[in-house]
Design a protein around this motif. Structure first.
Motif, PDB file in Angstrom:
ATOM      1  N   ARG A 116       0.861  -1.324  -0.113  1.00 18.68           N
ATOM      2  CA  ARG A 116      -0.053   0.202  -0.021  1.00 18.68           C
ATOM      3  C   ARG A 116       0.795   1.137   0.139  1.00 18.68           C
ATOM      4  O   ARG A 116       1.982   1.633   0.951  1.00 18.68           O
ATOM      5  CB  ARG A 116      -0.953  -0.117   1.175  1.00 18.68           C
ATOM      6  CG  ARG A 116      -2.100  -1.119   1.176  1.00 18.68           C
ATOM      7  CD  ARG A 116      -3.084  -0.830   2.162  1.00 18.68           C
ATOM      8  NE  ARG A 116      -4.197  -1.453   2.073  1.00 18.68           N
ATOM      9  CZ  ARG A 116      -5.355  -1.959   2.858  1.00 18.68           C
ATOM     10  NH1 ARG A 116      -5.365  -0.843   3.795  1.00 18.68           N
ATOM     11  NH2 ARG A 116      -6.314  -2.477   2.603  1.00 18.68           N
ATOM     12  N   PHE A 117       0.737   2.039  -1.099  1.00 17.48           N
ATOM     13  CA  PHE A 117       1.600   3.279  -1.307  1.00 17.48           C
ATOM     14  C   PHE A 117       0.726   4.369  -0.631  1.00 17.48           C
ATOM     15  O   PHE A 117      -0.450   4.392  -0.940  1.00 17.48           O
ATOM     16  CB  PHE A 117       1.864   3.609  -2.649  1.00 17.48           C
ATOM     17  CG  PHE A 117       2.773   2.797  -3.107  1.00 17.48           C
ATOM     18  CD1 PHE A 117       4.308   2.890  -2.980  1.00 17.48           C
ATOM     19  CD2 PHE A 117       2.367   1.725  -3.935  1.00 17.48           C
ATOM     20  CE1 PHE A 117       5.050   2.339  -3.556  1.00 17.48           C
ATOM     21  CE2 PHE A 117       3.524   0.819  -4.486  1.00 17.48           C
ATOM     22  CZ  PHE A 117       4.999   0.960  -4.278  1.00 17.48           C
ATOM     23  N   ASP A 118       1.264   5.107   0.284  1.00 14.84           N
ATOM     24  CA  ASP A 118       0.518   5.953   1.185  1.00 14.84           C
ATOM     25  C   ASP A 118      -0.719   5.499   1.810  1.00 14.84           C
ATOM     26  O   ASP A 118      -0.518   4.519   2.461  1.00 14.84           O
ATOM     27  CB  ASP A 118       0.233   7.257   0.301  1.00 14.84           C
ATOM     28  CG  ASP A 118       1.476   8.009  -0.241  1.00 14.84           C
ATOM     29  OD1 ASP A 118       2.534   7.901   0.349  1.00 14.84           O
ATOM     30  OD2 ASP A 118       1.390   8.804  -0.987  1.00 14.84           O
ATOM     31  N   GLN A 119      -1.691   6.124   1.567  1.00 15.55           N
ATOM     32  CA  GLN A 119      -3.101   5.738   2.179  1.00 15.55           C
ATOM     33  C   GLN A 119      -4.085   5.148   1.200  1.00 15.55           C
ATOM     34  O   GLN A 119      -5.330   5.290   1.156  1.00 15.55           O
ATOM     35  CB  GLN A 119      -3.470   6.703   3.086  1.00 15.55           C
ATOM     36  CG  GLN A 119      -2.986   7.612   3.952  1.00 15.55           C
ATOM     37  CD  GLN A 119      -2.296   6.461   4.951  1.00 15.55           C
ATOM     38  OE1 GLN A 119      -3.235   5.919   5.525  1.00 15.55           O
ATOM     39  NE2 GLN A 119      -1.191   6.753   5.452  1.00 15.55           N
ATOM     40  N   ALA A 120      -3.531   4.370   0.237  1.00 11.16           N
ATOM     41  CA  ALA A 120      -4.440   3.737  -0.789  1.00 11.16           C
ATOM     42  C   ALA A 120      -5.471   2.872   0.035  1.00 11.16           C
ATOM     43  O   ALA A 120      -5.254   2.208   0.871  1.00 11.16           O
ATOM     44  CB  ALA A 120      -3.749   2.944  -1.620  1.00 11.16           C
ATOM     45  N   GLN A 121      -6.420   2.975  -0.736  1.00 11.19           N
ATOM     46  CA  GLN A 121      -7.545   2.203  -0.210  1.00 11.19           C
ATOM     47  C   GLN A 121      -7.521   0.806  -0.521  1.00 11.19           C
ATOM     48  O   GLN A 121      -8.160  -0.001   0.264  1.00 11.19           O
ATOM     49  CB  GLN A 121      -9.053   2.559  -0.981  1.00 11.19           C
ATOM     50  CG  GLN A 121      -9.391   4.070  -0.711  1.00 11.19           C
ATOM     51  CD  GLN A 121      -9.525   4.375   0.924  1.00 11.19           C
ATOM     52  OE1 GLN A 121     -10.284   3.487   1.307  1.00 11.19           O
ATOM     53  NE2 GLN A 121      -8.906   5.332   1.356  1.00 11.19           N
ATOM     54  N   SER A 122      -6.885   0.052  -1.426  1.00 12.27           N
ATOM     55  CA  SER A 122      -6.559  -1.312  -1.608  1.00 12.27           C
ATOM     56  C   SER A 122      -5.087  -1.610  -1.864  1.00 12.27           C
ATOM     57  O   SER A 122      -4.442  -0.776  -2.296  1.00 12.27           O
ATOM     58  CB  SER A 122      -7.440  -1.477  -2.897  1.00 12.27           C
ATOM     59  OG  SER A 122      -7.048  -1.137  -3.775  1.00 12.27           O
ATOM     60  N   ALA A 123      -4.889  -2.878  -1.802  1.00  9.00           N
ATOM     61  CA  ALA A 123      -3.499  -3.286  -1.920  1.00  9.00           C
ATOM     62  C   ALA A 123      -3.092  -3.420  -3.633  1.00  9.00           C
ATOM     63  O   ALA A 123      -4.000  -3.382  -4.494  1.00  9.00           O
ATOM     64  CB  ALA A 123      -3.265  -4.558  -1.422  1.00  9.00           C
ATOM     65  N   VAL A 124      -1.949  -3.253  -3.803  1.00 15.10           N
ATOM     66  CA  VAL A 124      -1.532  -3.250  -5.333  1.00 15.10           C
ATOM     67  C   VAL A 124      -1.797  -4.715  -5.657  1.00 15.10           C
ATOM     68  O   VAL A 124      -1.489  -5.886  -5.053  1.00 15.10           O
ATOM     69  CB  VAL A 124      -0.036  -3.276  -5.346  1.00 15.10           C
ATOM     70  CG1 VAL A 124       0.646  -3.208  -6.866  1.00 15.10           C
ATOM     71  CG2 VAL A 124       0.386  -1.587  -4.734  1.00 15.10           C
ATOM     72  N   PRO A 125      -2.499  -4.714  -6.819  1.00 18.90           N
ATOM     73  CA  PRO A 125      -2.705  -6.341  -7.349  1.00 18.90           C
ATOM     74  C   PRO A 125      -1.592  -7.150  -7.747  1.00 18.90           C
ATOM     75  O   PRO A 125      -0.269  -6.569  -8.038  1.00 18.90           O
ATOM     76  CB  PRO A 125      -3.047  -5.687  -8.979  1.00 18.90           C
ATOM     77  CG  PRO A 125      -3.735  -4.261  -8.707  1.00 18.90           C
ATOM     78  CD  PRO A 125      -2.736  -3.538  -7.778  1.00 18.90           C
ATOM     79  N   PHE A 126      -1.533  -8.294  -7.813  1.00 17.85           N
ATOM     80  CA  PHE A 126      -0.799  -9.304  -8.079  1.00 17.85           C
ATOM     81  C   PHE A 126      -0.532  -9.460  -9.586  1.00 17.85           C
ATOM     82  O   PHE A 126      -1.679  -9.474 -10.307  1.00 17.85           O
ATOM     83  CB  PHE A 126      -1.048 -10.840  -7.291  1.00 17.85           C
ATOM     84  CG  PHE A 126      -0.801 -10.430  -5.844  1.00 17.85           C
ATOM     85  CD1 PHE A 126      -0.531  -9.360  -4.967  1.00 17.85           C
ATOM     86  CD2 PHE A 126      -1.513 -11.573  -5.320  1.00 17.85           C
ATOM     87  CE1 PHE A 126      -0.573  -9.451  -3.700  1.00 17.85           C
ATOM     88  CE2 PHE A 126      -1.735 -11.541  -3.876  1.00 17.85           C
ATOM     89  CZ  PHE A 126      -1.224 -10.633  -3.101  1.00 17.85           C
ATOM     90  N   ILE A 127       0.695  -9.751  -9.945  1.00 18.42           N
ATOM     91  CA  ILE A 127       0.899 -10.146 -11.478  1.00 18.42           C
ATOM     92  C   ILE A 127       0.780 -11.810 -11.426  1.00 18.42           C
ATOM     93  O   ILE A 127       1.730 -12.489 -11.169  1.00 18.42           O
ATOM     94  CB  ILE A 127       2.336  -9.780 -11.801  1.00 18.42           C
ATOM     95  CG1 ILE A 127       2.196  -8.138 -11.940  1.00 18.42           C
ATOM     96  CG2 ILE A 127       2.547 -10.155 -13.557  1.00 18.42           C
ATOM     97  CD1 ILE A 127       3.682  -7.611 -12.402  1.00 18.42           C
ATOM     98  N   GLU A 128      -0.447 -12.222 -11.661  1.00 19.86           N
ATOM     99  CA  GLU A 128      -0.599 -13.625 -11.743  1.00 19.86           C
ATOM    100  C   GLU A 128       0.407 -14.641 -12.562  1.00 19.86           C
ATOM    101  O   GLU A 128       0.641 -15.490 -12.046  1.00 19.86           O
ATOM    102  CB  GLU A 128      -2.062 -14.371 -12.080  1.00 19.86           C
ATOM    103  CG  GLU A 128      -3.113 -13.542 -11.173  1.00 19.86           C
ATOM    104  CD  GLU A 128      -2.874 -14.051  -9.776  1.00 19.86           C
ATOM    105  OE1 GLU A 128      -2.415 -15.228  -9.637  1.00 19.86           O
ATOM    106  OE2 GLU A 128      -3.409 -13.211  -8.928  1.00 19.86           O
ATOM    107  N   GLU A 129       0.867 -14.209 -13.487  1.00 20.46           N
ATOM    108  CA  GLU A 129       1.783 -14.861 -14.496  1.00 20.46           C
ATOM    109  C   GLU A 129       3.005 -15.092 -13.958  1.00 20.46           C
ATOM    110  O   GLU A 129       3.815 -15.895 -14.160  1.00 20.46           O
ATOM    111  CB  GLU A 129       1.782 -13.988 -15.693  1.00 20.46           C
ATOM    112  CG  GLU A 129       0.809 -13.950 -16.840  1.00 20.46           C
ATOM    113  CD  GLU A 129      -0.015 -12.594 -16.247  1.00 20.46           C
ATOM    114  OE1 GLU A 129       0.305 -12.023 -15.226  1.00 20.46           O
ATOM    115  OE2 GLU A 129      -1.057 -12.461 -17.179  1.00 20.46           O
ATOM    116  N   SER A 130       3.286 -14.523 -12.820  1.00 23.33           N
ATOM    117  CA  SER A 130       4.512 -14.539 -11.967  1.00 23.33           C
ATOM    118  C   SER A 130       4.463 -15.595 -10.757  1.00 23.33           C
ATOM    119  O   SER A 130       5.556 -15.960 -10.254  1.00 23.33           O
ATOM    120  CB  SER A 130       4.942 -13.297 -11.232  1.00 23.33           C
ATOM    121  OG  SER A 130       4.126 -12.649 -10.442  1.00 23.33           O
ATOM    122  N   LYS A 131       3.418 -16.053 -10.608  1.00 23.52           N
ATOM    123  CA  LYS A 131       3.304 -17.216  -9.640  1.00 23.52           C
ATOM    124  C   LYS A 131       4.227 -18.313  -9.761  1.00 23.52           C
ATOM    125  O   LYS A 131       4.166 -18.936 -10.737  1.00 23.52           O
ATOM    126  CB  LYS A 131       1.939 -17.818  -9.684  1.00 23.52           C
ATOM    127  CG  LYS A 131       1.561 -18.636  -8.394  1.00 23.52           C
ATOM    128  CD  LYS A 131      -0.037 -18.988  -8.340  1.00 23.52           C
ATOM    129  CE  LYS A 131      -0.033 -19.829  -7.122  1.00 23.52           C
ATOM    130  NZ  LYS A 131      -1.773 -20.214  -6.964  1.00 23.52           N
TER     131      LYS A 131
END
Length: 241
Positions: free
Chosen positions: A146-161
């Motif tokens: 979470r950068f600063d006070q963002a309301q949601s977490a940064v999305p995952f890059i699913e291809e990198s699993k």
């Protein structure tokens, strides 16, 4: 009275018969004495006697006893060895279970997190999490950012699993790459702080206390394309996306 040729022949034949009978009687007496061992006890044993001595029970018993002793040692050794080996293996397994390494989820309590600017590809940050504890820990899924006070977490890059969970022995590090922005991104802003949460093993929410790593610059441009990879075992893998 003068003997005739006929009478002389008869006397000669009679004498021969008497001599023959006497010889036969002598031979029978000699054979009987030999058989009982009375007349000549010094005569060598017959071939049958030598054969009997060679196959005597005493000789056979010695051979059998020697063989049995050898078999006993040979058959006993593998059994004892196997038993000892089995016991040793079981003892080792028990000891391994007792001394099995304790593992836990990585959290801020035993992990040091740093964030650096990646020269390539552009607009990327590299997150490095190092296990500073004396216990093996697991980095599950991807970091919740979470950068600063963002309301949601940064999305995952699913291809990198990755195919397996990243496990950190004490002193080892795991990595995650962060795409901050792209020319096509929308809603850009300059973030000045970052909070990192560790994913729970169940994949539902976070676990433990979060980390608050410093950003490489006073601020970082973030837009709608912002995304983060799953945890990787190397920096090269983390920066592939």
């Amino acid at each position: 009275m003068t003997a005739t040729p006929r009478s002389r022949r008869l006397r000669t034949l009679a004498a021969a018969l008497v001599t023959t009978a006497a010889l036969s009687l002598t031979a029978c007496q000699t054979g009987t004495a030999d058989a009982t061992g009375v007349v000549d006890s010094t005569q060598p044993p017959a071939p049958g006697t030598e054969s009997t001595e060679k196959q005597s029970p005493a000789t056979g018993t010695d051979s059998d006893t020697s063989g049995a002793s050898s078999d006993s040692k040979d058959s006993g050794s593998p059994v004892n060895s196997g038993s000892s080996g089995s016991s040793g293996k079981e003892a080792t397994q028990v000891a391994d279970r007792k001394t099995a390494k304790k593992t836990t989820s990585c959290t801020a309590k035993g992990t040091k997190v740093t964030v650096t600017d990646a020269p390539r590809p552009i607009n990327h940050l590299l997150i490095k999490a190092t296990n500073t504890s004396d216990t093996t820990c697991h980095l599950y899924y991807a970091p919740y950012l979470r950068f600063d006070q963002a309301q949601s977490a940064v999305p995952f890059i699913e291809e990198s699993k990755p195919q397996a969970v990243v496990t950190l022995e004490p002193g080892e590090s795991g990595y995650a790459g962060v795409l901050t922005s792209t020319p096509d991104g929308s809603h850009p802003y300059d973030a000045t702080s970052l909070t990192l949460y560790y994913a729970a093993r169940s994949g539902q929410g976070s676990t433990g206390a979060p980390s608050h790593p410093a950003l490489p610059f006073d601020s970082v441009r973030i837009d709608s394309s912002n995304a983060v990879t799953y945890w990787q075992t190397s920096a090269a893998d983390a920066l592939m996306w």
